[in-house]
Design an enzyme around this catalytic site. Structure first.
Site: not given
Lengths: 251, 251
Positions: B110, B50, B203, B52
């Site tokens: 990522y 999910r 992040r 952001d």
């Protein structure tokens, strides 16, 4: 009086091109507006290359004259404070008062980017031409060589062109490919440098080279197109969003 | 009944993230809608990750069940006909009826992209974090190594996290740099693979590594952060637009 030369990067997606026109957002109008907001004066910037709607810039050039007492290199920072986030001045320097960005010997470099992939990559939709077929890179490279040198590029310019002479010199025209970040996809990058380009010339060259990559045209066909000096002979005009004006060198 | 696994690429700029929420555009809602338009059935897709608001995908995964008599690999093409241009299904395959995209052993990868440059590049504003300083890549590389392996990443997750365990395994964490296409600029790319990531973990790691690159933190500080198991210890959360979910491997 000081003449300032700006190097300008922009995302052309939201603009009707460089050149000012009524009721449409343009890069030139945004720069004029930023100069006004810094200086309080209505000064018009003069651009080197009037890129089309949707075409991007990394190193377009604009000049303007000012009486303001701001060091030349501060103008980039001052203008960026007022420019929208899709335009950025990346350098500002003082030039001679007779410097004109279009009336100089220049080497202009453009890059045309193609995503060759069954499926599109959404992040690249405004920055590449999505072509579903796999392209024959070595055929494109051979055909590209035909266009290098001084030629009459009449077949490779828009019929609407107003240029007096259609002779231009292409210094280099390179086709390369690198893997794209989804399985089976690749980027094909066409990089071209020359002393100037006719209206739509780079996009017509890109469209023609893609036809070669698809096996629909050969290097020999491209040679015949060049000889024909007739716009109807060359390939399709590639869409604007794949094109970036990389830089302009004043020689 | 057939269970279909989709691989989904998307530009997260225009979305309030993956997960459905009332009155906001989401990737999940767009997929549900496209499935409905192909099948006429209100089928809900189940996503693997999910992401952001503003975060991008190249290889997120979603599954759904259907009774329709469409070959699995045709679903990608059928859905793309109805999806907006900022979402693209890049593969569709049949999977076992008990396959669940979140309850499986996975390797998720990522990429976090930073533009280190005095001036921004407008074309990259939605796809990178613009940092004005030059970053110390080798310091970032050393600090990254501290985080590789199985650790309790409690210091590197949002306090709002609902995860039961904050232990995760990072298989690799690489920091590299390549020149960016304007003078003096470079891209710094942080690529991380692991068996799963806590809320905002990538992040926060990116934000922490940028502090290291700026000389504000050392590899030893990162080691202490990890030991502290306290969110207040780690660095800032890097902005969403630099992040892309590259892919998910089911092992």
């Amino acid at each position: 009086m000081m003449r300032i030369k700006l190097t300008v990067a922009y995302d052309g997606t939201g603009y009707s091109g460089w050149q000012i026109q009524p009721n449409s957002p343009t890069v030139e109008a945004a720069l004029d507006d930023a100069v006004y907001r810094v200086s309080g004066e209505r000064i018009h910037v003069t651009g080197a290359s009037r890129t089309d709607a949707g075409v991007h810039g990394l190193g377009n050039v604009a000049v303007f004259d000012t009486d303001m007492n701001i060091p030349a290199e501060r103008w980039a920072h001052a203008l960026n404070r007022y420019l929208p986030e899709d335009i950025s001045v990346i350098s500002s320097v003082q030039v001679a008062s007779n410097f004109h960005p279009r009336h100089c010997d220049t080497v202009k470099t453009y890059e045309y980017r193609i995503l060759s992939s069954v499926f599109p990559i959404p992040q690249l939709r405004n920055y590449s031409w999505h072509v579903k077929e796999k392209l024959d890179i070595s055929a494109m490279q051979s055909a590209a060589q035909v266009l290098v040198g001084e030629h009459d590029f009449k077949s490779f310019c828009c019929v609407r062109t107003q240029a007096e002479s259609t002779v231009r010199t292409v210094y280099s025209l390179e086709v390369s490919s690198v893997p794209a970040p989804i399985p089976g996809a690749e980027f094909v990058v066409i990089r071209i440098s020359g002393n100037g380009f006719l209206y739509n010339m780079v996009r017509i060259i890109a469209g023609t080279l893609v036809q070669v990559g698809r096996g629909k045209k050969s290097a020999d066909d491209v040679r015949k197109m060049l000889m024909a000096k007739d716009r109807c002979q060359a390939g399709q005009t590639a869409p604007p969003q794949g094109l970036t004006l990389v830089g302009i060198e004043y020689v």
